[in-house]
Design a protein around this motif. Sequence first.
Motif, PDB file in Angstrom:
ATOM      1  N   GLY A 235       0.805  -1.218   0.000  1.00 21.15           N
ATOM      2  CA  GLY A 235       0.000   0.000   0.000  1.00 21.15           C
ATOM      3  C   GLY A 235       0.837   1.266   0.000  1.00 21.15           C
ATOM      4  O   GLY A 235       0.322   2.363   0.236  1.00 21.15           O
ATOM      5  N   LYS A 236       2.124   1.126  -0.286  1.00 24.08           N
ATOM      6  CA  LYS A 236       3.045   2.262  -0.276  1.00 24.08           C
ATOM      7  C   LYS A 236       4.058   2.094  -1.409  1.00 24.08           C
ATOM      8  O   LYS A 236       4.350   0.975  -1.834  1.00 24.08           O
ATOM      9  CB  LYS A 236       3.797   2.356   1.053  1.00 24.08           C
ATOM     10  N   ILE A 237       4.604   3.197  -1.876  1.00 28.19           N
ATOM     11  CA  ILE A 237       5.751   3.181  -2.779  1.00 28.19           C
ATOM     12  C   ILE A 237       6.910   3.850  -2.047  1.00 28.19           C
ATOM     13  O   ILE A 237       6.717   4.862  -1.356  1.00 28.19           O
ATOM     14  CB  ILE A 237       5.449   3.894  -4.110  1.00 28.19           C
ATOM     15  N   TYR A 238       8.102   3.287  -2.189  1.00 29.85           N
ATOM     16  CA  TYR A 238       9.283   3.763  -1.469  1.00 29.85           C
ATOM     17  C   TYR A 238      10.397   4.127  -2.433  1.00 29.85           C
ATOM     18  O   TYR A 238      10.561   3.470  -3.470  1.00 29.85           O
ATOM     19  CB  TYR A 238       9.824   2.677  -0.531  1.00 29.85           C
ATOM     20  N   LYS A 239      11.180   5.134  -2.085  1.00 32.57           N
ATOM     21  CA  LYS A 239      12.456   5.305  -2.761  1.00 32.57           C
ATOM     22  C   LYS A 239      13.354   4.141  -2.349  1.00 32.57           C
ATOM     23  O   LYS A 239      13.499   3.838  -1.162  1.00 32.57           O
ATOM     24  CB  LYS A 239      13.109   6.642  -2.367  1.00 32.57           C
ATOM     25  N   ARG A 240      13.937   3.475  -3.327  1.00 34.00           N
ATOM     26  CA  ARG A 240      14.698   2.254  -3.051  1.00 34.00           C
ATOM     27  C   ARG A 240      15.882   2.527  -2.132  1.00 34.00           C
ATOM     28  O   ARG A 240      16.307   1.649  -1.368  1.00 34.00           O
ATOM     29  CB  ARG A 240      15.156   1.597  -4.350  1.00 34.00           C
ATOM     30  N   GLU A 241      16.412   3.745  -2.147  1.00 41.02           N
ATOM     31  CA  GLU A 241      17.590   4.041  -1.332  1.00 41.02           C
ATOM     32  C   GLU A 241      17.309   3.904   0.166  1.00 41.02           C
ATOM     33  O   GLU A 241      18.239   3.729   0.967  1.00 41.02           O
ATOM     34  CB  GLU A 241      18.104   5.445  -1.629  1.00 41.02           C
ATOM     35  N   LEU A 242      16.034   3.960   0.578  1.00 36.39           N
ATOM     36  CA  LEU A 242      15.708   3.753   1.992  1.00 36.39           C
ATOM     37  C   LEU A 242      16.157   2.376   2.460  1.00 36.39           C
ATOM     38  O   LEU A 242      16.518   2.187   3.627  1.00 36.39           O
ATOM     39  CB  LEU A 242      14.207   3.910   2.231  1.00 36.39           C
ATOM     40  N   PHE A 243      16.143   1.398   1.552  1.00 41.50           N
ATOM     41  CA  PHE A 243      16.493   0.033   1.926  1.00 41.50           C
ATOM     42  C   PHE A 243      18.001  -0.182   1.995  1.00 41.50           C
ATOM     43  O   PHE A 243      18.446  -1.289   2.319  1.00 41.50           O
ATOM     44  CB  PHE A 243      15.851  -0.956   0.952  1.00 41.50           C
ATOM     45  N   SER A 244      18.782   0.852   1.716  1.00 42.84           N
ATOM     46  CA  SER A 244      20.221   0.742   1.936  1.00 42.84           C
ATOM     47  C   SER A 244      20.545   0.807   3.429  1.00 42.84           C
ATOM     48  O   SER A 244      21.644   0.431   3.847  1.00 42.84           O
ATOM     49  CB  SER A 244      20.959   1.869   1.199  1.00 42.84           C
ATOM     50  N   LYS A 245      19.585   1.274   4.228  1.00 44.49           N
ATOM     51  CA  LYS A 245      19.800   1.422   5.673  1.00 44.49           C
ATOM     52  C   LYS A 245      19.132   0.320   6.493  1.00 44.49           C
ATOM     53  O   LYS A 245      19.358   0.226   7.705  1.00 44.49           O
ATOM     54  CB  LYS A 245      19.287   2.784   6.127  1.00 44.49           C
ATOM     55  N   ILE A 246      18.286  -0.480   5.860  1.00 50.08           N
ATOM     56  CA  ILE A 246      17.583  -1.524   6.596  1.00 50.08           C
ATOM     57  C   ILE A 246      17.059  -2.570   5.614  1.00 50.08           C
ATOM     58  O   ILE A 246      16.766  -2.246   4.459  1.00 50.08           O
ATOM     59  CB  ILE A 246      16.420  -0.922   7.427  1.00 50.08           C
ATOM     60  N   ARG A 247      16.955  -3.800   6.076  1.00 47.77           N
ATOM     61  CA  ARG A 247      16.353  -4.875   5.293  1.00 47.77           C
ATOM     62  C   ARG A 247      15.366  -5.627   6.182  1.00 47.77           C
ATOM     63  O   ARG A 247      15.371  -5.497   7.394  1.00 47.77           O
ATOM     64  CB  ARG A 247      17.417  -5.841   4.763  1.00 47.77           C
ATOM     65  N   PHE A 248      14.539  -6.445   5.539  1.00 56.87           N
ATOM     66  CA  PHE A 248      13.588  -7.244   6.295  1.00 56.87           C
ATOM     67  C   PHE A 248      14.325  -8.251   7.167  1.00 56.87           C
ATOM     68  O   PHE A 248      15.205  -8.965   6.675  1.00 56.87           O
ATOM     69  CB  PHE A 248      12.646  -7.989   5.353  1.00 56.87           C
ATOM     70  N   PRO A 249      13.983  -8.331   8.448  1.00 63.99           N
ATOM     71  CA  PRO A 249      14.600  -9.352   9.310  1.00 63.99           C
ATOM     72  C   PRO A 249      14.034 -10.732   8.989  1.00 63.99           C
ATOM     73  O   PRO A 249      12.959 -10.859   8.401  1.00 63.99           O
ATOM     74  CB  PRO A 249      14.197  -8.902  10.718  1.00 63.99           C
TER      75      PRO A 249
END
Length: 375
Positions: free
Chosen positions: A164-178
């Motif tokens: 239900g959201k769109i994200y800038k992919r660079e946000l995932f450079s700081k965190i990933r799914f555990p």
Amino acid sequence: MEDLRQRTQVSIIIPIHNAEQYLRRCLDSVMNQTHACLEVLLIDDGSTDRSKSICEEYVRQDCRFQYIYQMNQGAAIARNTGIDCATSEYVTFLDSDDSMEPGFVKQVLTEMLMTGSDIGLCDINYVDNETAEKEVSRIRFYGKTASASKTKSIFNTVRTFIWGKIYKRELFSKIRFPDLKFFEDLSIVPFMAAIANQIVYIPLPLINYYRNRNGSLSENAYNIGELIRALDLLGSFLRSSKLYDDFTDSYKKMCMAQLRFTYRRFGNRKQEKVLEQLCKLKEYVLNLFPQLYPLTECSFYTERNNHLLAQAIDKAVLYNDQIVDNIEVSNYVICFSDCVTEGVSQPTIAIKRPEHMDEESAAYDIAEEIIMAFS
């Protein structure tokens, strides 16, 4: 802007595990997106049914679709695989048993580009899987855009669903799914809301979440232990990024909200293992924040489908040190009162559980007063 939007690619990441019953509905909704510049990553998490052949059928039909197989590791790891394979600046996630409205990508992406936001989110259609009846669930968002640097409550506003959201992919450079089997998005979505430069809200129900599915994992009370792990990981992510002090109140509210929600959903179960899991969750929250203990004993009352009143109570939890239950002098669902604690009078919110209310509109009026008072 129109040309830029049309040329901006979005990666749609879909984890799939034995989803043949609903998969075509999901993939058709992606093919029907009015935004054409897509990269669709179908991450097959070790399916043993016909999911693979269905995916390969769509790959043959549409060059935007890619099929990627991995041994069964769970949806969280499948999403991480999708992030690693994505080439777009923007990414979104869709569960294989849900669907998108045709304008989801186009409308959310347009607002993100116009406002320069890192995250865009929309309202939700809760759909009965048997009757197809829809119920719109509005995001409790004040204004069109917000950021955690200016509005700490954004941490709790965006909801914890990754979809239900769109994200800038660079946000995932700081965190990933555990590596959690359940509630994995709860541990990272609030964190991303905290680090996003800005979030934009599109007040339209553009995502369809299907309820009453056979074997839905979210209805399993035995997974409460994973909820505790997810809350703990969220706290760890905040501490490691030196954000915990800034978001202590928001994190406290989220723990309390998850506790209340879980008790409302599973509190009437009689199985010993379920009751044991509920007690562990309560102990976890109270060990983190012992001052919340009085709140766990309250009787929270809402009229049927009265989302505004529920919102008011949630707002009150964040801003008040104490909530008092069963104030005999109160004739209202919620009222302002004074409570004397250790000789000191302090303003509180009294929550009363009446046997009935003659007019449901009265609850809405009171809720609006609460929201205005704490806005």
